[in-house]
Write a protein that holds these residues in place. Structure first.
Motif, mmCIF file in Angstrom:
data_model
loop_
_atom_site.group_PDB
_atom_site.id
_atom_site.type_symbol
_atom_site.label_atom_id
_atom_site.label_comp_id
_atom_site.label_asym_id
_atom_site.label_seq_id
_atom_site.Cartn_x
_atom_site.Cartn_y
_atom_site.Cartn_z
ATOM 1 N N CYS A 58 -0.404 -13.823 31.486
ATOM 2 C CA CYS A 58 0.906 -13.727 32.126
ATOM 3 C C CYS A 58 1.146 -14.893 33.078
ATOM 4 O O CYS A 58 2.248 -15.468 33.119
ATOM 5 N N LEU A 59 0.126 -15.272 33.841
ATOM 6 C CA LEU A 59 0.304 -16.369 34.795
ATOM 7 C C LEU A 59 0.445 -17.705 34.081
ATOM 8 O O LEU A 59 1.134 -18.604 34.572
ATOM 9 N N THR A 60 -0.204 -17.860 32.914
ATOM 10 C CA THR A 60 -0.044 -19.096 32.147
ATOM 11 C C THR A 60 1.405 -19.282 31.704
ATOM 12 O O THR A 60 1.941 -20.399 31.721
ATOM 13 N N LYS A 61 2.048 -18.192 31.323
ATOM 14 C CA LYS A 61 3.455 -18.268 30.928
ATOM 15 C C LYS A 61 4.375 -18.430 32.133
ATOM 16 O O LYS A 61 5.472 -18.992 32.029
ATOM 17 N N ALA A 62 3.956 -17.929 33.299
ATOM 18 C CA ALA A 62 4.819 -17.973 34.482
ATOM 19 C C ALA A 62 4.686 -19.276 35.265
ATOM 20 O O ALA A 62 5.604 -19.634 36.016
ATOM 21 N N ASN A 63 3.567 -20.005 35.119
ATOM 22 C CA ASN A 63 3.348 -21.212 35.920
ATOM 23 C C ASN A 63 4.444 -22.266 35.760
ATOM 24 O O ASN A 63 4.916 -22.824 36.752
ATOM 25 N N PRO A 64 4.902 -22.610 34.528
ATOM 26 C CA PRO A 64 6.001 -23.587 34.425
ATOM 27 C C PRO A 64 7.275 -23.123 35.110
ATOM 28 O O PRO A 64 8.041 -23.944 35.629
ATOM 29 N N LEU A 65 7.495 -21.806 35.134
ATOM 30 C CA LEU A 65 8.696 -21.286 35.783
ATOM 31 C C LEU A 65 8.612 -21.436 37.298
ATOM 32 O O LEU A 65 9.637 -21.624 37.966
ATOM 33 N N PHE A 66 7.399 -21.347 37.871
ATOM 34 C CA PHE A 66 7.246 -21.542 39.303
ATOM 35 C C PHE A 66 7.675 -22.953 39.702
ATOM 36 O O PHE A 66 8.377 -23.151 40.702
ATOM 37 N N THR A 67 7.241 -23.956 38.918
ATOM 38 C CA THR A 67 7.610 -25.340 39.210
ATOM 39 C C THR A 67 9.119 -25.542 39.103
ATOM 40 O O THR A 67 9.738 -26.176 39.961
ATOM 41 N N ARG A 68 9.724 -24.999 38.049
ATOM 42 C CA ARG A 68 11.171 -25.122 37.887
ATOM 43 C C ARG A 68 11.912 -24.393 39.010
ATOM 44 O O ARG A 68 12.936 -24.866 39.502
ATOM 45 N N LEU A 69 11.376 -23.258 39.443
ATOM 46 C CA LEU A 69 12.029 -22.488 40.506
ATOM 47 C C LEU A 69 12.065 -23.255 41.813
ATOM 48 O O LEU A 69 13.079 -23.266 42.516
ATOM 49 N N GLN A 70 10.960 -23.926 42.147
ATOM 50 C CA GLN A 70 10.924 -24.695 43.392
ATOM 51 C C GLN A 70 11.914 -25.861 43.343
ATOM 52 O O GLN A 70 12.589 -26.157 44.324
ATOM 53 N N ALA A 71 12.018 -26.528 42.195
ATOM 54 C CA ALA A 71 12.960 -27.634 42.067
ATOM 55 C C ALA A 71 14.404 -27.137 42.198
ATOM 56 O O ALA A 71 15.236 -27.779 42.856
ATOM 57 N N GLN A 72 14.712 -25.993 41.601
ATOM 58 C CA GLN A 72 16.068 -25.462 41.694
ATOM 59 C C GLN A 72 16.385 -24.980 43.105
ATOM 60 O O GLN A 72 17.525 -25.102 43.568
ATOM 61 N N LEU A 73 15.375 -24.447 43.793
ATOM 62 C CA LEU A 73 15.585 -24.035 45.177
ATOM 63 C C LEU A 73 15.866 -25.237 46.067
ATOM 64 O O LEU A 73 16.715 -25.188 46.967
ATOM 65 N N ASP A 74 15.168 -26.336 45.816
ATOM 66 C CA ASP A 74 15.443 -27.570 46.557
ATOM 67 C C ASP A 74 16.855 -28.076 46.282
ATOM 68 O O ASP A 74 17.531 -28.582 47.186
ATOM 69 N N GLU A 75 17.305 -27.954 45.040
ATOM 70 C CA GLU A 75 18.651 -28.414 44.699
ATOM 71 C C GLU A 75 19.710 -27.616 45.447
ATOM 72 O O GLU A 75 20.686 -28.185 45.960
ATOM 73 N N ILE A 76 19.518 -26.313 45.555
ATOM 74 C CA ILE A 76 20.473 -25.472 46.285
ATOM 75 C C ILE A 76 20.475 -25.841 47.761
ATOM 76 O O ILE A 76 21.537 -25.946 48.396
ATOM 77 N N ASN A 77 19.296 -26.043 48.334
ATOM 78 C CA ASN A 77 19.228 -26.425 49.750
ATOM 79 C C ASN A 77 19.895 -27.776 49.991
ATOM 80 O O ASN A 77 20.557 -27.975 51.023
ATOM 81 N N ALA A 78 19.734 -28.710 49.052
ATOM 82 C CA ALA A 78 20.373 -30.021 49.197
ATOM 83 C C ALA A 78 21.891 -29.897 49.137
ATOM 84 O O ALA A 78 22.616 -30.547 49.909
ATOM 85 N N ILE A 79 22.392 -29.059 48.232
ATOM 86 C CA ILE A 79 23.843 -28.862 48.138
ATOM 87 C C ILE A 79 24.392 -28.244 49.419
ATOM 88 O O ILE A 79 25.437 -28.669 49.942
ATOM 89 N N LEU A 80 23.689 -27.246 49.942
ATOM 90 C CA LEU A 80 24.134 -26.617 51.188
ATOM 91 C C LEU A 80 24.135 -27.610 52.345
ATOM 92 O O LEU A 80 25.068 -27.647 53.159
ATOM 93 N N GLN A 81 23.079 -28.420 52.430
ATOM 94 C CA GLN A 81 23.005 -29.408 53.511
ATOM 95 C C GLN A 81 24.133 -30.424 53.399
ATOM 96 O O GLN A 81 24.775 -30.776 54.404
ATOM 97 N N GLU A 82 24.416 -30.886 52.184
ATOM 98 C CA GLU A 82 25.503 -31.843 51.996
ATOM 99 C C GLU A 82 26.849 -31.219 52.331
ATOM 100 O O GLU A 82 27.699 -31.861 52.972
#
Length: 260
Positions: A58-82
């Motif tokens: 289960c964690l092997t399948k979820a690991n790529p999603l963790f990386t994508r989730l952090q990048a998308q969270l950063d994108e939302i924070n950048a949009i809010l800051q801008e």
């Protein structure tokens, strides 16, 4: 990136505390099961590789999603800051609708990734619980024969079930810890990329001493950042004479810093 640093800090603190607590529960439970009855310990020990394998899959399948989730969270924070820092420019240019659409698109992608990750992790806990309860059922089955043969007492069976419950608590703790470790490692990879990035612009040999004076002139200058398909500057023409002061104004993200 602030979220990634926080995740790495949480990873270190939770890893130390969690491994100590989980290790004591799991190995202590198996040890005392062996002391009560060798068969009970073997039942729990045989189920352990299945539980670890299910967790790893289960964690092997979820690991790529963790990386994508952090990048998308950063994108939302950048949009809010801008949006917050440039709210006056947004209102002056009547761009509220565009900013709502941009934030909604980024937030929708984040929600989709989060649902995919939670769906995978949701299947992990029931499967592990089923395996643990199968262990309990086997212990009861073997214990019934042991009691009937006079080789064990009901108190021993209840003690074995108690130790199996403690083993369940340890495995649940290991499950939660593994999820946090996976998310923390995804953040650590992103932080490490930033720490080991070589800057594209290097310091020159100019010592700051010069007597030359001249003008600055741009003729059809275009510029894009490495790895980006979008032009930050396009066909810029500009002349700055010696001693002249020039103000550069524009909306957030229009290329003012790139021009400088």
């Amino acid at each position: 990136m602030t979220n990634d640093i926080t995740q790495v800090q949480n990873l270190v603190s939770q890893f130390v505390r969690g491994m100590i607590r989980t290790g004591m529960l799991m190995f202590g439970s198996i040890f005392f099961l062996f002391r009560l009855n060798t068969r009970f310990g073997l039942i729990a020990l045989c189920a352990f590789p299945l539980i670890v394998g299910c967790m790893g899959l289960c964690l092997t399948k979820a690991n790529p999603l963790f990386t994508r989730l952090q990048a998308q969270l950063d994108e939302i924070n950048a949009i809010l800051q801008e949006d917050i820092s440039g709210i006056r420019v947004i209102k002056a240019c009547i761009c509220e609708g565009y900013e709502k659409l941009r934030f909604g698109k980024a937030n929708g992608a984040l929600v989709c990734t989060q649902l995919q990750m939670l769906t995978i992790l949701t299947f992990m806990n029931p499967i592990i619980n089923i395996l643990i309860y199968v262990v309990v059922a086997l212990i009861l089955r073997v214990g019934a024969f042991e009691v009937a043969a006079g080789a064990a007492t009901p108190g021993v069976i209840m003690a074995a079930i108690t130790y199996t419950t403690q083993l369940l608590n340890g495995i649940m703790g290991l499950t939660m810890l593994s999820q946090n470790i996976s998310r923390g490692f995804a953040s650590w990879k992103r932080v490490k990329e930033v720490l080991h990035t070589e800057p594209q612009l290097q310091d020159g040999s100019f010592d700051g001493q010069t007597e030359q004076h001249g003008k600055i002139e741009f003729r059809n200058v275009s510029f894009s950042y490495p790895g980006s398909d979008r032009m930050a500057l396009k066909n810029i023409n500009l002349t700055i004479l010696p001693g002249e002061t020039v103000a550069i104004m524009g909306a957030t993200g229009c290329g003012k810093s790139a021009l400088v």
